[in-house]
Design a protein around this motif. Sequence first.
Motif, PDB file in Angstrom:
ATOM      1  N   GLY A   1       0.621  -1.201  -0.033  1.00 54.78           N
ATOM      2  CA  GLY A   1      -0.180  -0.006  -0.041  1.00 54.78           C
ATOM      3  C   GLY A   1       0.972   1.443   0.053  1.00 54.78           C
ATOM      4  O   GLY A   1       1.996   1.240  -0.288  1.00 54.78           O
ATOM      5  N   PRO A   2       0.199   2.313   0.345  1.00 57.59           N
ATOM      6  CA  PRO A   2       0.866   3.671   0.550  1.00 57.59           C
ATOM      7  C   PRO A   2       2.283   3.560   1.214  1.00 57.59           C
ATOM      8  O   PRO A   2       3.063   4.374   0.923  1.00 57.59           O
ATOM      9  CB  PRO A   2      -0.158   4.678   1.048  1.00 57.59           C
ATOM     10  CG  PRO A   2      -1.521   4.021   0.750  1.00 57.59           C
ATOM     11  CD  PRO A   2      -0.969   2.434   0.876  1.00 57.59           C
ATOM     12  N   GLN A   3       2.436   2.862   2.377  1.00 53.70           N
ATOM     13  CA  GLN A   3       3.361   2.854   3.315  1.00 53.70           C
ATOM     14  C   GLN A   3       4.758   2.324   2.270  1.00 53.70           C
ATOM     15  O   GLN A   3       5.758   2.863   2.630  1.00 53.70           O
ATOM     16  CB  GLN A   3       3.256   1.954   4.246  1.00 53.70           C
ATOM     17  CG  GLN A   3       2.285   2.084   5.356  1.00 53.70           C
ATOM     18  CD  GLN A   3       2.179   3.523   5.851  1.00 53.70           C
ATOM     19  OE1 GLN A   3       3.109   4.269   5.950  1.00 53.70           O
ATOM     20  NE2 GLN A   3       1.087   4.145   6.184  1.00 53.70           N
ATOM     21  N   ALA A   4       4.241   1.464   1.550  1.00 50.72           N
ATOM     22  CA  ALA A   4       5.413   1.019   0.645  1.00 50.72           C
ATOM     23  C   ALA A   4       6.060   2.150  -0.201  1.00 50.72           C
ATOM     24  O   ALA A   4       7.335   2.108  -0.532  1.00 50.72           O
ATOM     25  CB  ALA A   4       5.210  -0.363  -0.151  1.00 50.72           C
ATOM     26  N   GLY A   5       4.981   2.901  -0.689  1.00 45.80           N
ATOM     27  CA  GLY A   5       5.509   4.035  -1.679  1.00 45.80           C
ATOM     28  C   GLY A   5       6.333   5.003  -0.860  1.00 45.80           C
ATOM     29  O   GLY A   5       7.378   5.525  -1.366  1.00 45.80           O
ATOM     30  N   PHE A   6       6.421   5.127   0.502  1.00 45.01           N
ATOM     31  CA  PHE A   6       6.822   6.075   1.308  1.00 45.01           C
ATOM     32  C   PHE A   6       8.266   5.582   1.573  1.00 45.01           C
ATOM     33  O   PHE A   6       9.385   6.470   1.808  1.00 45.01           O
ATOM     34  CB  PHE A   6       6.230   6.483   2.564  1.00 45.01           C
ATOM     35  CG  PHE A   6       4.908   7.286   2.387  1.00 45.01           C
ATOM     36  CD1 PHE A   6       5.064   8.441   1.616  1.00 45.01           C
ATOM     37  CD2 PHE A   6       3.841   6.991   2.867  1.00 45.01           C
ATOM     38  CE1 PHE A   6       4.023   9.248   1.592  1.00 45.01           C
ATOM     39  CE2 PHE A   6       2.687   7.545   2.826  1.00 45.01           C
ATOM     40  CZ  PHE A   6       2.783   8.903   2.273  1.00 45.01           C
ATOM     41  N   ILE A   7       8.578   4.224   1.371  1.00 43.44           N
ATOM     42  CA  ILE A   7       9.842   3.672   1.758  1.00 43.44           C
ATOM     43  C   ILE A   7      10.770   4.238   0.688  1.00 43.44           C
ATOM     44  O   ILE A   7      12.208   4.458   0.755  1.00 43.44           O
ATOM     45  CB  ILE A   7       9.812   2.347   1.723  1.00 43.44           C
ATOM     46  CG1 ILE A   7       8.997   1.922   3.085  1.00 43.44           C
ATOM     47  CG2 ILE A   7      11.275   1.681   1.794  1.00 43.44           C
ATOM     48  CD1 ILE A   7       8.975   0.463   3.207  1.00 43.44           C
ATOM     49  N   VAL A   8      10.208   4.347  -0.827  1.00 43.26           N
ATOM     50  CA  VAL A   8      11.113   4.568  -1.933  1.00 43.26           C
ATOM     51  C   VAL A   8      12.148   6.093  -1.708  1.00 43.26           C
ATOM     52  O   VAL A   8      13.327   6.070  -2.011  1.00 43.26           O
ATOM     53  CB  VAL A   8      10.410   4.859  -3.137  1.00 43.26           C
ATOM     54  CG1 VAL A   8      11.197   5.104  -4.414  1.00 43.26           C
ATOM     55  CG2 VAL A   8       9.717   3.183  -3.453  1.00 43.26           C
ATOM     56  N   PRO A   9      11.368   6.988  -1.417  1.00 40.24           N
ATOM     57  CA  PRO A   9      12.216   8.324  -1.403  1.00 40.24           C
ATOM     58  C   PRO A   9      13.167   8.272  -0.247  1.00 40.24           C
ATOM     59  O   PRO A   9      14.313   8.725  -0.196  1.00 40.24           O
ATOM     60  CB  PRO A   9      10.984   9.344  -1.051  1.00 40.24           C
ATOM     61  CG  PRO A   9      10.050   8.886  -0.589  1.00 40.24           C
ATOM     62  CD  PRO A   9      10.060   7.418  -1.216  1.00 40.24           C
ATOM     63  N   PHE A  10      12.745   7.474   1.075  1.00 40.59           N
ATOM     64  CA  PHE A  10      13.883   7.398   1.986  1.00 40.59           C
ATOM     65  C   PHE A  10      14.925   6.618   1.592  1.00 40.59           C
ATOM     66  O   PHE A  10      16.234   7.147   1.868  1.00 40.59           O
ATOM     67  CB  PHE A  10      12.956   6.492   3.112  1.00 40.59           C
ATOM     68  CG  PHE A  10      14.022   6.144   4.073  1.00 40.59           C
ATOM     69  CD1 PHE A  10      14.744   7.003   5.097  1.00 40.59           C
ATOM     70  CD2 PHE A  10      14.541   4.896   4.406  1.00 40.59           C
ATOM     71  CE1 PHE A  10      15.543   6.686   6.254  1.00 40.59           C
ATOM     72  CE2 PHE A  10      15.316   4.412   5.281  1.00 40.59           C
ATOM     73  CZ  PHE A  10      15.906   5.214   6.174  1.00 40.59           C
TER      74      PHE A  10
END
Length: 306
Positions: A260-269
């Motif tokens: 979900g969205p949480q996986a997407g937030f890992i990419v910029p990190f």
Amino acid sequence: MAAGLAAGATIPQFGALSAARWSALLHGRAELTPAFALETISNEAAFLLGPSLAVLTATQVHPAAGTVLAGALVVGAGLAFAALRRTAPAPAPADRTVARGPGPLLTRNFATLLAVNLALGVFFGSMQVSVSAFADVHHAAAAAGLLYGLMSAASLLAGLAYGRHRRHTPPAAQLPLILTFLTCASLLPLLANSPWQLGLALLLPGAGVAPCIIVSSTLIESVMDRSVLTQAFTWTNSASVAGIAVSAAAVGRLVDGPGGPQAGFIVPFLALTATAALTWSSRQALTTGNTASGQTPSTGSGRPRG
């Protein structure tokens, strides 16, 4: 999609051309960093107001009105910009010592700055998709624009603050610090469980964006050979756009998965972590390159001139 490709392929590199003019007008002066801050603030204001203006005209006038307005602004402002011949920088002859080397664009310093702008593009593209997906999952799809606008507003205010105050730390030392701050701040959206929490979590990452862009522009101006300066700005702008395009497509597929969205937030990190590590290892080379070019880093003071 075909129309989008045609539009993207024909939009001039206004950002690179404008940065080159500021560099020609203020090279070696303390006002250069505030000038780059003004550029960044203008971009943030456009990102805040542009979508709202496009949606308003498309819904209140005609569905195509938003696109027509955007095209008219690009063409009209572009022609007005091109007419400003007095501020156009004269072509700079290539440095003979640089010409004997591998090429002024084939250096570690430029590769580092290119990576920084690529990572910023990944940050923008990933955040746009992830924030929209997060809002949709929490049944608040209409709030996605507001949430992303909060991050842009924080970036705008940080750009104003950065451009106003004088700094004694060299830009080469500032860049890894700012990137480290942005990397740590990009973890906050992973902790959000509601739209209002996400809005608060986006403020700190937003505050790191504008200073990072300003310092990157300042370093490009100070370490690159004058004969390829506009090219350097163009390549870094293109790297940012490439990061947005690729990450948006990849994260779009990622957030549709089980993460979900949480996986997407890992990419910029992850992208920012790698880039922060690169800048820490390259800060000495950036400082040496600046000294070797005989240029003094700009450490803006006061307000930018209009």
